[in-house]
Design a protein around this motif. Structure first.
Motif, PDB file in Angstrom:
ATOM      1  N   PHE A 153      34.840  48.097  93.183  1.00 51.60           N
ATOM      2  CA  PHE A 153      34.830  48.249  91.578  1.00 51.60           C
ATOM      3  C   PHE A 153      33.276  48.304  91.118  1.00 51.60           C
ATOM      4  O   PHE A 153      33.209  48.292  89.699  1.00 51.60           O
ATOM      5  N   GLY A 154      32.468  48.186  91.750  1.00 54.26           N
ATOM      6  CA  GLY A 154      31.136  48.225  91.164  1.00 54.26           C
ATOM      7  C   GLY A 154      30.172  46.986  91.088  1.00 54.26           C
ATOM      8  O   GLY A 154      31.048  45.998  90.907  1.00 54.26           O
ATOM      9  N   GLN A 155      28.904  47.061  91.228  1.00 57.47           N
ATOM     10  CA  GLN A 155      28.027  45.883  90.904  1.00 57.47           C
ATOM     11  C   GLN A 155      28.196  45.015  89.581  1.00 57.47           C
ATOM     12  O   GLN A 155      28.073  43.805  89.548  1.00 57.47           O
ATOM     13  N   LEU A 156      28.315  45.867  88.647  1.00 55.91           N
ATOM     14  CA  LEU A 156      28.151  45.261  87.212  1.00 55.91           C
ATOM     15  C   LEU A 156      29.468  45.152  86.660  1.00 55.91           C
ATOM     16  O   LEU A 156      30.660  45.400  87.349  1.00 55.91           O
ATOM     17  N   ASP A 157      29.269  44.058  85.859  1.00 53.22           N
ATOM     18  CA  ASP A 157      30.708  43.441  85.161  1.00 53.22           C
ATOM     19  C   ASP A 157      31.322  44.754  84.532  1.00 53.22           C
ATOM     20  O   ASP A 157      30.550  45.615  84.065  1.00 53.22           O
ATOM     21  N   LYS A 158      32.549  44.725  84.527  1.00 51.09           N
ATOM     22  CA  LYS A 158      33.611  45.564  83.526  1.00 51.09           C
ATOM     23  C   LYS A 158      33.804  44.981  82.362  1.00 51.09           C
ATOM     24  O   LYS A 158      34.082  43.704  82.345  1.00 51.09           O
ATOM     25  N   HIS A 159      33.955  45.821  81.310  1.00 52.43           N
ATOM     26  CA  HIS A 159      34.702  45.167  80.079  1.00 52.43           C
ATOM     27  C   HIS A 159      35.885  46.081  79.756  1.00 52.43           C
ATOM     28  O   HIS A 159      35.811  47.283  79.665  1.00 52.43           O
ATOM     29  N   VAL A 160      36.975  45.427  79.278  1.00 53.43           N
ATOM     30  CA  VAL A 160      38.141  46.018  78.748  1.00 53.43           C
ATOM     31  C   VAL A 160      38.218  45.917  77.183  1.00 53.43           C
ATOM     32  O   VAL A 160      37.966  44.777  76.493  1.00 53.43           O
ATOM     33  N   PRO A 161      38.295  47.022  76.515  1.00 53.04           N
ATOM     34  CA  PRO A 161      38.279  46.702  75.029  1.00 53.04           C
ATOM     35  C   PRO A 161      39.257  46.213  74.516  1.00 53.04           C
ATOM     36  O   PRO A 161      40.375  45.983  75.283  1.00 53.04           O
ATOM     37  N   PRO A 162      39.223  45.423  73.271  1.00 55.68           N
ATOM     38  CA  PRO A 162      40.329  44.472  72.853  1.00 55.68           C
ATOM     39  C   PRO A 162      41.784  45.411  72.682  1.00 55.68           C
ATOM     40  O   PRO A 162      41.639  46.606  72.456  1.00 55.68           O
ATOM     41  N   VAL A 163      42.688  44.759  73.002  1.00 57.52           N
ATOM     42  CA  VAL A 163      44.156  45.624  73.058  1.00 57.52           C
ATOM     43  C   VAL A 163      44.613  45.196  71.486  1.00 57.52           C
ATOM     44  O   VAL A 163      45.269  45.927  70.978  1.00 57.52           O
ATOM     45  N   PHE A 164      44.816  43.878  71.167  1.00 53.55           N
ATOM     46  CA  PHE A 164      45.244  43.400  70.012  1.00 53.55           C
ATOM     47  C   PHE A 164      44.139  43.013  69.030  1.00 53.55           C
ATOM     48  O   PHE A 164      43.716  41.654  69.485  1.00 53.55           O
ATOM     49  N   GLU A 165      43.878  43.615  68.196  1.00 54.22           N
ATOM     50  CA  GLU A 165      42.653  43.448  67.339  1.00 54.22           C
ATOM     51  C   GLU A 165      43.080  42.672  66.225  1.00 54.22           C
ATOM     52  O   GLU A 165      44.297  42.330  65.789  1.00 54.22           O
ATOM     53  N   GLY A 166      41.958  42.043  65.454  1.00 52.83           N
ATOM     54  CA  GLY A 166      42.613  41.326  64.325  1.00 52.83           C
ATOM     55  C   GLY A 166      42.838  39.731  64.665  1.00 52.83           C
ATOM     56  O   GLY A 166      42.588  39.260  65.557  1.00 52.83           O
ATOM     57  N   THR A 167      43.051  38.937  63.385  1.00 49.39           N
ATOM     58  CA  THR A 167      43.185  37.644  63.225  1.00 49.39           C
ATOM     59  C   THR A 167      44.511  37.512  62.754  1.00 49.39           C
ATOM     60  O   THR A 167      45.196  38.282  61.901  1.00 49.39           O
ATOM     61  N   LYS A 168      45.290  36.207  62.974  1.00 49.23           N
ATOM     62  CA  LYS A 168      46.464  35.887  62.454  1.00 49.23           C
ATOM     63  C   LYS A 168      46.428  34.432  61.888  1.00 49.23           C
ATOM     64  O   LYS A 168      45.800  33.668  62.520  1.00 49.23           O
ATOM     65  N   ASN A 169      47.105  34.294  60.690  1.00 51.13           N
ATOM     66  CA  ASN A 169      47.015  32.878  60.124  1.00 51.13           C
ATOM     67  C   ASN A 169      47.943  31.931  60.711  1.00 51.13           C
ATOM     68  O   ASN A 169      49.349  32.267  60.644  1.00 51.13           O
ATOM     69  N   VAL A 170      47.551  30.761  61.311  1.00 49.86           N
ATOM     70  CA  VAL A 170      48.314  29.977  61.810  1.00 49.86           C
ATOM     71  C   VAL A 170      48.025  28.592  61.263  1.00 49.86           C
ATOM     72  O   VAL A 170      47.150  28.345  61.349  1.00 49.86           O
ATOM     73  N   LEU A 171      48.909  28.043  60.440  1.00 46.36           N
ATOM     74  CA  LEU A 171      48.916  26.843  59.814  1.00 46.36           C
ATOM     75  C   LEU A 171      47.445  26.937  58.905  1.00 46.36           C
ATOM     76  O   LEU A 171      47.051  25.737  58.911  1.00 46.36           O
ATOM     77  N   GLY A 172      47.406  27.995  58.220  1.00 40.91           N
ATOM     78  CA  GLY A 172      46.290  27.985  57.414  1.00 40.91           C
ATOM     79  C   GLY A 172      44.852  28.224  58.155  1.00 40.91           C
ATOM     80  O   GLY A 172      43.784  28.526  57.601  1.00 40.91           O
ATOM     81  N   VAL A 173      45.027  28.419  59.396  1.00 40.20           N
ATOM     82  CA  VAL A 173      43.794  28.851  60.287  1.00 40.20           C
ATOM     83  C   VAL A 173      43.849  30.183  60.764  1.00 40.20           C
ATOM     84  O   VAL A 173      44.767  30.593  61.416  1.00 40.20           O
ATOM     85  N   MET A 174      42.686  31.060  60.821  1.00 39.84           N
ATOM     86  CA  MET A 174      42.747  32.224  61.472  1.00 39.84           C
ATOM     87  C   MET A 174      42.477  32.193  62.906  1.00 39.84           C
ATOM     88  O   MET A 174      41.598  31.620  63.268  1.00 39.84           O
ATOM     89  N   VAL A 175      43.448  32.529  63.836  1.00 36.17           N
ATOM     90  CA  VAL A 175      43.262  32.868  65.230  1.00 36.17           C
ATOM     91  C   VAL A 175      43.305  34.143  65.671  1.00 36.17           C
ATOM     92  O   VAL A 175      44.013  34.945  65.129  1.00 36.17           O
ATOM     93  N   SER A 176      42.561  34.590  66.624  1.00 33.69           N
ATOM     94  CA  SER A 176      42.342  35.863  67.144  1.00 33.69           C
ATOM     95  C   SER A 176      43.784  36.356  67.883  1.00 33.69           C
ATOM     96  O   SER A 176      44.497  35.371  68.462  1.00 33.69           O
ATOM     97  N   VAL A 177      44.433  37.611  67.602  1.00 37.77           N
ATOM     98  CA  VAL A 177      45.699  37.877  67.796  1.00 37.77           C
ATOM     99  C   VAL A 177      45.769  38.099  69.366  1.00 37.77           C
ATOM    100  O   VAL A 177      46.654  37.599  69.923  1.00 37.77           O
ATOM    101  N   GLU A 178      44.578  38.505  69.886  1.00 39.95           N
ATOM    102  CA  GLU A 178      44.329  38.583  71.475  1.00 39.95           C
ATOM    103  C   GLU A 178      45.016  37.226  72.206  1.00 39.95           C
ATOM    104  O   GLU A 178      45.355  37.432  73.232  1.00 39.95           O
ATOM    105  N   ARG A 179      44.343  36.242  71.626  1.00 36.77           N
ATOM    106  CA  ARG A 179      44.685  34.935  72.202  1.00 36.77           C
ATOM    107  C   ARG A 179      45.835  34.387  72.008  1.00 36.77           C
ATOM    108  O   ARG A 179      46.873  33.688  72.811  1.00 36.77           O
ATOM    109  N   LEU A 180      46.497  34.892  70.556  1.00 33.80           N
ATOM    110  CA  LEU A 180      47.781  34.449  70.371  1.00 33.80           C
ATOM    111  C   LEU A 180      48.922  35.006  71.176  1.00 33.80           C
ATOM    112  O   LEU A 180      49.923  34.407  71.502  1.00 33.80           O
ATOM    113  N   VAL A 181      48.775  36.457  71.430  1.00 32.86           N
ATOM    114  CA  VAL A 181      50.124  37.079  72.053  1.00 32.86           C
ATOM    115  C   VAL A 181      50.194  36.368  73.562  1.00 32.86           C
ATOM    116  O   VAL A 181      51.481  36.640  74.051  1.00 32.86           O
ATOM    117  N   ILE A 182      49.290  35.670  74.113  1.00 34.50           N
ATOM    118  CA  ILE A 182      49.340  35.453  75.408  1.00 34.50           C
ATOM    119  C   ILE A 182      50.532  34.165  75.466  1.00 34.50           C
ATOM    120  O   ILE A 182      51.279  34.137  76.407  1.00 34.50           O
TER     121      ILE A 182
END
Ligand SMILES: Nc1ncnc2c1ncn2[C@@H]1O[C@H](COP(=O)(O)OP(=O)(O)OP(=O)(O)O)[C@@H](O)[C@H]1O
Ligand SMILES: [Mg+2]
Lengths: 234, 287
Positions: free
Chosen positions: B115-144
């Motif tokens: 895979f190579g010596q350097l760290d790899k990065h995957v670009p965001p899949v689900f961008e943006g944030t969503k309002n949960v109980l009045g707080v913005m949470v990243s969709v990427e985290r939320l869909v999990i």
């Protein structure tokens, strides 16, 4: 239907079964009796593939059983009720019974076998939703036998079905063993309770520290002075 | 700590907990049936993440397809590991554990040249944030959370409602008795390997867009999963779920309030306390 020739099983350096031969003819009850550590359980375990014999020959009908895995041997028509019952304690009575029919393909067959089982063991129908671990000793033994019958075996191996049971329960199990045999299921009955075993069986084998020391008609063994002293306590 | 910060870290904790649960479920399932600790679980998580890197990011396949590919590929790999390592290695538990450890080391070491010596990065899949109980949470985290929940429910139904699932429960309770009923124990063990590997791959695949990728990335989630199954009770599936949620929430809320090191310390203190009162873990029982 079953022929065992010169069966030998070793656990490491210890030979537990030292060249035992016996046979079971279709429709009969054959009993293996002997004291603690005689090699009765080990012999049964070798038949159903739970331990690998070091040598010998086991033929069931036309098939050789040696080297086959336990799940294949059930498929050939041999069911084994192991020592200590070995139920699935966290499963319900019904789930345990269904496990017994694991190799059955058609739901219809399972239902009809279950119906037959409930005729013989009405208590199991009543207890269907209860977990097996909560049954009494006698009920557990009935479930263990019933689970084995769910595979519709031609030959049933019973390892000390009377272990830990009251005299009344033991008599009940004896009656059940007769009924099963009446339905054309051949039986190998392993028992320390020689009286029970020899009254049920037509033929008996006596094992002592891994070797066969006597065999014969069950009625004759019951009258034999040596057997009386050593195994019947009279 | 403000209320909104609390909600935010609780949601993050649920999402991290979901990842831990997916890791711990396979470990506990395999332990219950075979009494092995699968050290390779972390390496499988890492491979799941790399499948997302290559199939989603490099080849441009849809994320959902890549996710399924990761689970299927590593599920098959799990079955093959049962076939080629677990089944042939004789002589008890210890040789098997050494073999699994060797596999882990091999996969991690091979990761660098492949895979190579350097760290790899995957670009965001689900961008943006969503309002949960009045707080913005990243969709990427939320869909999990729903994805993991769906997998957990699927596993639950499989184990409790299907014949193969019944065979797994039978092996867990008495392997020999299961074989005597006609269960091919090797095949069903292979299935448990496949399920465990597929779930580990799913966790790695879900985390790929969030963390950087390197061949050792699976070690930390593996450690967490070990802690969870000890906390929940070895072999217990409800224990893995409850343990995973608890650890995820402690990790996230305490880390937000006090920092990462106290959170790490506190999770250990918590586990030691639980084990002092119930040595078999929350849902465990003496074997
Ligand atoms: N797993 C094992 N490992 C080592 N030795 C064993 C094992 N199982 C049985 N043995 C030994 O093999 C011999 C035969 O044991 P086996 O259990 O077959 O006797 P048994 O006739 O069934 O006795 P019991 O009436 O007590 O059930 C004994 O000496 C026993 O100690
Ligand atoms: Mg015995």
């Amino acid at each position: 239907m079953l022929d065992v020739k010169d069966l030998r099983v070793r656990y490491g350096a210890v030979e537990a079964v030292k060249g035992v031969s016996f046979s079971v003819s279709a429709g009969s009850i054959v009993s293996l009796i002997g004291a603690n550590g005689a090699g009765k359980t080990t012999s049964l375990r070798a038949l159903t593939g739970l331990v690998r014999p070091s040598s010998g020959e086991v033929r069931f009908e036309t098939a050789s059983l040696l080297g086959r895995a336990p799940h294949e041997i059930v498929g050939l028509g041999i069911a084994h009720v192991p020592e200590g019952r070995r139920l699935f304690p966290k499963m319900t009575v019904l789930e345990n019974l269904k496990m017994g029919a694991y190799r059955a393909r058609r739901q219809k067959d399972i239902a009809s076998t279950l119906g037959m089982i409930y005729e013989h063991f009405p208590i199991l129908k009543e207890r269907g939703r209860q977990v097996a671990g909560s049954l009494s000793g006698g009920e557990q033994q009935m479930l263990a036998i019933a689970r084995a019958l769910m595979s519709r075996p031609k030959l049933l191996l019973l390892d000390e079905p009377s272990m830990g049971l009251s005299p009344i329960m033991t008599a009940e199990i004896g009656k059940i063993i007769r009924q099963i045999n009446d339905r054309d299921v051949s039986i190998i009955l392993v028992e320390q309770n020689a009286m029970l075993a020899l009254t049920l069986a037509q033929y008996g084998y006596v094992l002592e520290t891994g070797s066969l020391v006597m065999q014969g008609n069950a009625q004759e063994l019951l009258r034999d002075e040596g057997v009386k002293k050593a195994y019947l306590g009279i | 700590m403000t209320a909104s910060l609390l909600v935010q870290s609780a949601v993050i904790g649920l999402s991290i907990g979901s990842i831990y649960i997916l890791m711990a479920l396979g470990l506990t399932l395999m332990f219950g049936m075979m009494h092995i600790i699968n050290f390779a679980h972390g390496a499988v998580y890492m491979l799941g993440a790399y499948v997302i890197y290559y199939v989603f990011f490099q080849s441009g396949a849809p994320y959902f397809v890549s996710f399924v590919v990761a689970m299927v590929l590593l599920g098959v790999f799990g079955y093959l590991v049962e076939r080629s390592i677990y089944r042939p290695v004789k002589g008890g538990i210890e040789p098997t554990l050494v073999a699994l450890l060797a596999l882990t080391t091999f996969l991690q070491a091979a990761g660098y040249p492949v895979f190579g010596q350097l760290d790899k990065h995957v670009p965001p899949v689900f961008e943006g944030t969503k309002n949960v109980l009045g707080v913005m949470v990243s969709v990427e985290r939320l869909v999990i959370i729903p994805i993991a929940a769906a997998l957990v429910v699927g596993l639950y139904l499989f184990i409790n409602k299907t014949k193969m699932g019944a065979a797994m429960r039978a092996i867990e309770q008495d392997k020999e008795a299961a074989a005597l009923q006609g269960v091919n124990v090797h095949v069903v063990n292979g299935l448990a390997f496949a399920i465990g590997f597929a779930l580990a791959a799913a966790s790695g695949a879900l985390m790929a867009p969030i963390f950087k990728l390197d061949p050792m990335m699976g070690e930390q989630p593996l450690l967490k999963a070990f802690i969870i199954i000890i906390l929940g009770g070895l072999g217990s599936i409800p224990g893995a779920i409850v343990g995973g949620l608890m650890l995820g929430l402690i990790d996230s809320i305490v880390a937000t309030a006090l920092g990462a090191e106290p959170a790490f310390l506190l999770s250990f203190v918590f586990i030691i306390l639980v084990l002092l009162f119930k040595p078999t873990g929350l849902f465990g029982y003496a074997q």
